[in-house]
Scaffold this active site. Structure first.
Site, PDB file in Angstrom:
ATOM      1  N   GLN A   1     -66.570 -94.567 -56.456  1.00 44.62           N
ATOM      2  CA  GLN A   1     -65.439 -95.452 -56.845  1.00 44.62           C
ATOM      3  C   GLN A   1     -66.759 -97.053 -56.938  1.00 44.62           C
ATOM      4  OE1 GLN A   1     -63.218 -94.817 -53.133  1.00 44.62           O
ATOM      5  NE2 GLN A   1     -61.682 -95.810 -55.014  1.00 44.62           N
TER       6      GLN A   1
ATOM      7  N   HIS B   1     -66.110 -87.519 -50.666  1.00 44.40           N
ATOM      8  CA  HIS B   1     -65.207 -88.876 -50.451  1.00 44.40           C
ATOM      9  C   HIS B   1     -65.059 -87.843 -52.036  1.00 44.40           C
ATOM     10  CE1 HIS B   1     -63.577 -92.397 -49.385  1.00 44.40           C
ATOM     11  NE2 HIS B   1     -62.866 -92.262 -50.134  1.00 44.40           N
TER      12      HIS B   1
ATOM     13  N   ASN C   1     -64.331 -86.909 -45.927  1.00 42.00           N
ATOM     14  CA  ASN C   1     -62.964 -88.029 -46.418  1.00 42.00           C
ATOM     15  C   ASN C   1     -62.024 -87.599 -46.437  1.00 42.00           C
ATOM     16  OD1 ASN C   1     -62.021 -91.207 -46.234  1.00 42.00           O
ATOM     17  ND2 ASN C   1     -61.395 -90.700 -48.676  1.00 42.00           N
ATOM     18  N   GLU C   2     -60.722 -87.906 -45.495  1.00 49.23           N
ATOM     19  CA  GLU C   2     -59.251 -87.650 -46.373  1.00 49.23           C
ATOM     20  C   GLU C   2     -59.017 -86.756 -46.476  1.00 49.23           C
ATOM     21  OE1 GLU C   2     -57.821 -90.939 -48.502  1.00 49.23           O
ATOM     22  OE2 GLU C   2     -58.007 -92.137 -47.100  1.00 49.23           O
TER      23      GLU C   2
ATOM     24  N   TYR D   1     -52.752 -97.135 -44.650  1.00 48.42           N
ATOM     25  CA  TYR D   1     -52.275 -98.082 -45.422  1.00 48.42           C
ATOM     26  C   TYR D   1     -50.789 -98.590 -45.273  1.00 48.42           C
ATOM     27  CZ  TYR D   1     -57.234 -97.565 -47.483  1.00 48.42           C
ATOM     28  OH  TYR D   1     -58.195 -97.966 -48.005  1.00 48.42           O
TER      29      TYR D   1
ATOM     30  N   GLU E   1     -61.090 -97.092 -42.746  1.00 48.92           N
ATOM     31  CA  GLU E   1     -60.448 -97.259 -44.025  1.00 48.92           C
ATOM     32  C   GLU E   1     -59.148 -98.314 -43.430  1.00 48.92           C
ATOM     33  OE1 GLU E   1     -60.011 -95.957 -47.676  1.00 48.92           O
ATOM     34  OE2 GLU E   1     -61.765 -94.534 -46.921  1.00 48.92           O
TER      35      GLU E   1
ATOM     36  N   TRP F   1     -61.791-101.523 -46.730  1.00 52.29           N
ATOM     37  CA  TRP F   1     -61.308-100.822 -47.801  1.00 52.29           C
ATOM     38  C   TRP F   1     -61.374-102.034 -48.234  1.00 52.29           C
ATOM     39  CZ3 TRP F   1     -63.891 -97.522 -49.154  1.00 52.29           C
ATOM     40  CH2 TRP F   1     -63.162 -96.651 -50.736  1.00 52.29           C
TER      41      TRP F   1
ATOM     42  N   GLU G   1     -60.359 -97.228 -58.249  1.00 55.51           N
ATOM     43  CA  GLU G   1     -59.483 -97.021 -57.172  1.00 55.51           C
ATOM     44  C   GLU G   1     -58.799 -95.866 -57.999  1.00 55.51           C
ATOM     45  OE1 GLU G   1     -58.004 -97.297 -54.540  1.00 55.51           O
ATOM     46  OE2 GLU G   1     -56.141 -96.411 -54.850  1.00 55.51           O
ATOM     47  N   TRP G   2     -59.747 -94.580 -58.424  1.00 54.72           N
ATOM     48  CA  TRP G   2     -59.087 -93.195 -58.232  1.00 54.72           C
ATOM     49  C   TRP G   2     -57.909 -92.942 -59.473  1.00 54.72           C
ATOM     50  CZ3 TRP G   2     -62.549 -90.355 -56.713  1.00 54.72           C
ATOM     51  CH2 TRP G   2     -62.938 -91.540 -55.363  1.00 54.72           C
TER      52      TRP G   2
HETATM   53  C1  BGC Z   1     -59.508 -94.029 -50.517  1.00 49.96           C
HETATM   54  C2  BGC Z   1     -59.849 -94.841 -50.895  1.00 49.96           C
HETATM   55  C3  BGC Z   1     -59.604 -95.491 -51.845  1.00 49.96           C
HETATM   56  C4  BGC Z   1     -58.248 -96.528 -50.769  1.00 49.96           C
HETATM   57  C5  BGC Z   1     -56.750 -96.664 -51.060  1.00 49.96           C
HETATM   58  C6  BGC Z   1     -58.292 -94.095 -49.544  1.00 49.96           C
HETATM   59  O1  BGC Z   1     -57.352 -93.068 -49.803  1.00 49.96           O
HETATM   60  O2  BGC Z   1     -60.519 -93.184 -49.047  1.00 49.96           O
HETATM   61  O3  BGC Z   1     -60.961 -94.186 -51.491  1.00 49.96           O
HETATM   62  O4  BGC Z   1     -59.615 -96.252 -52.965  1.00 49.96           O
HETATM   63  O5  BGC Z   1     -57.855 -95.158 -49.663  1.00 49.96           O
HETATM   64  O6  BGC Z   1     -56.381 -95.615 -52.166  1.00 49.96           O
HETATM   65  C1  BGC Z   2     -52.266 -92.398 -48.893  1.00 50.33           C
HETATM   66  C2  BGC Z   2     -51.418 -91.836 -49.380  1.00 50.33           C
HETATM   67  C3  BGC Z   2     -51.602 -91.872 -51.371  1.00 50.33           C
HETATM   68  C4  BGC Z   2     -52.530 -91.724 -51.008  1.00 50.33           C
HETATM   69  C5  BGC Z   2     -52.922 -92.078 -52.490  1.00 50.33           C
HETATM   70  C6  BGC Z   2     -53.961 -92.785 -49.387  1.00 50.33           C
HETATM   71  O1  BGC Z   2     -54.489 -93.878 -48.643  1.00 50.33           O
HETATM   72  O2  BGC Z   2     -52.794 -92.359 -47.251  1.00 50.33           O
HETATM   73  O3  BGC Z   2     -50.228 -91.062 -48.899  1.00 50.33           O
HETATM   74  O4  BGC Z   2     -50.701 -91.169 -51.799  1.00 50.33           O
HETATM   75  O5  BGC Z   2     -54.041 -93.152 -50.178  1.00 50.33           O
HETATM   76  O6  BGC Z   2     -53.984 -93.123 -53.316  1.00 50.33           O
END
Ligand code: BGC
Ligand code: BGC
Length: 439
Positions: free
Chosen positions: A16, A116, A160-161, A289, A345, A391, A398-399
């Site tokens: 990122q 990540h 990560n996640e 989030y 985060e 974060w 942002e992906w």
């Molecule tokens: C990820 C981050 C991302 C953030 C906001 C998380 O899913 O670890 O890389 O930028 O949430 O979407």
């Molecule tokens: C959230 C997911 C979401 C994803 C999208 C993550 O941080 O936990 O629910 O779909 O971000 O970027």
């Protein structure tokens, strides 16, 4: 909670922010391939340049130090440090050594994530996380990196996640590698978690002084529907998002309800896998989030029904600090093996602009302070929470949403790479300076 034993940090991830996608022998990752595929990322954005952190890291370390934060969470790019034969890429490793040393010299604690989301493309070509061999390759990578960087890291995170890697990557295809098959996703999850467990062994052997953990994204699911089926739908939402990852790690089993949602999608596993996956952790990283409102889909699952009239971020995500409190206290009730927690985060995106040299981001300030209150309440309820990372340090890739969505407390002008601390960054800095004076 706000004393110097409770760490306040900022977080980023390699793909990122780094850019320099082909520098010094870096190999392509699945995100290079995905973002170069038309239609996958908003506006066709890629991480080729991003925040050019690979070249501007010294300035960025100064920036982090200027905020007075205690810690910095970053990730290592697997395709930067290892070639396709598994040999070290010395130039890539040297970059992280320099960076970690500079952070340590500034008194910053270092939280380093191994994965990540930037899987080397050559491993995806061999089946990616659906292939059991990828878990073994991940352990090799963890072995190499922890031998090279031992002594420079305060806390390692393996993944990560994993929910995002498995579900967004292999079930709904919103993230790289963009596959769409739930059987791939459950198998990918199993191999991600297996890779985690194998990596834990390497990290402990090579860097005994560091903490070892993993980072999970968790979501709060609630329902505004009135039926028992709706209430079950909300439970299933959380089982799918949270327990799918946390139960194997903390109870050595997958939640049985997953197979109600996805009949027949059980992953293939070998004897002993769950013991490897469930190895004790020094800490659990939690990324939070938003909350999702769901109702029953009339069958065995849930459907999202967005609530009207609630406050939402630039991502469209509901601002719901109560969800963080509910989840943290719920984990304490449900997991006797719950290790100490870091919030690795939490943050929000907004359409921030530089006006007369300043960036006003009142909605981020409100978001952060309300979530800090939620964390504080959970601490008062006895949840062992050791720190909190915003974060993100700065706006970044942002992906699937590219550069349009701005999560930073520091604004980045991508045309000039100028960094401008937003009002939120100034408040964080002042808050930490006050805390230092009190102690
Ligand atoms: C990820 C981050 C991302 C953030 C906001 C998380 O899913 O670890 O890389 O930028 O949430 O979407
Ligand atoms: C959230 C997911 C979401 C994803 C999208 C993550 O941080 O936990 O629910 O779909 O971000 O970027």
């Amino acid at each position: 909670m706000w004393n110097k034993d409770f760490l306040l940090g900022v977080a980023t991830a390699a793909y990122q922010i780094e850019g320099a996608a082909t520098a010094d022998g870096r190999l392509p990752s699945i995100w290079d391939t995905f973002s170069a595929t038309p239609g996958k990322v908003l506006h066709g954005d890629t991480g080729d340049v991003a925040c050019d952190h690979y070249h501007r890291w010294e300035q960025d370390v100064d920036l982090i130090a200027s905020l007075h934060v205690d810690a910095y969470r970053l990730s290592i790019s697997w395709p930067r440090v290892m070639d396709a034969e598994g040999n070290p890429n010395r130039k890539g490793l040297a970059f992280y050594k320099r960076l970690l040393k500079a952070l340590r010299e500034r008194g910053l604690k270092t939280f380093v994530t191994l994965y990540h989301w930037d899987l080397p493309q050559h491993l995806e070509d061999a089946g990616g996380w659906v292939n059991r061999d990828t878990a073994l390759r991940f352990a090799d990578y963890a072995d190499l990196v922890s031998r090279e960087l031992a002594g420079l890291v305060d806390a390692w995170a393996t993944l990560n996640e994993p929910w995002c890697s498995a579900y967004l990557g292999y079930a709904n295809g919103h993230h790289a590698p963009g596959k769409q098959d739930i059987v791939f996703a459950t198998q990918a999850m199993h191999h991600l978690l297996l890779g985690h467990g194998l990596a834990v062994r390497k990290l402990r052997a090579n860097d005994p002084g560091a903490q070892v953990g993993i980072v999970a994204n968790v979501g709060r699911g609630t329902t505004n529907g009135g039926s028992a089926a709706d209430r079950r739908a909300a439970e299933l939402f959380e089982i799918q998002h949270n327990n799918w990852v946390l139960d194997p790690l903390l109870k050595k089993q997958y939640p049985a309800a997953l197979w109600e949602l996805w009949p027949g999608a059980q992953p293939m596993a070998l004897d002993g896998d769950m013991d490897i996956i469930g190895a004790p952790l020094d800490y659990l990283g939690i990324n939070y989030y938003f909350r999702t409102n769901v109702v029953s889909d009339g069958a065995h699952g849930f459907t999202e029904v967005p609530l009207a009239g609630v406050e939402r971020t630039q991502m469209g995500w509901e601002v719901y600090p109560q969800g963080l409190y509910d989840l943290l206290t719920g984990f304490k009730r449900n997991y006797p093996q719950l290790p100490p927690i870091y919030i690795t985060e939490n943050g929000t995106a907004s359409d921030d602009k530089v006006v007369d040299g300043a960036v006003e981001d009142p909605q981020r300030i409100a978001f952060l302070s309300r979530h800090w209150t939620a964390v504080d309440s959970a601490v008062k309820e006895g949840v062992d929470i050791r720190g909190y990372f915003i974060w993100s340090l700065m706006d970044n890739f942002e992906w699937a949403f590219g550069y349009e969505r701005r999560f930073g407390i520091v604004h980045v002008d991508y045309a000039t790479q100028a960094r401008t601390p937003k009002r939120s960054a100034q408040l964080v800095k002042r808050f930490l300076a006050d805390r230092a004076r009190r102690e």
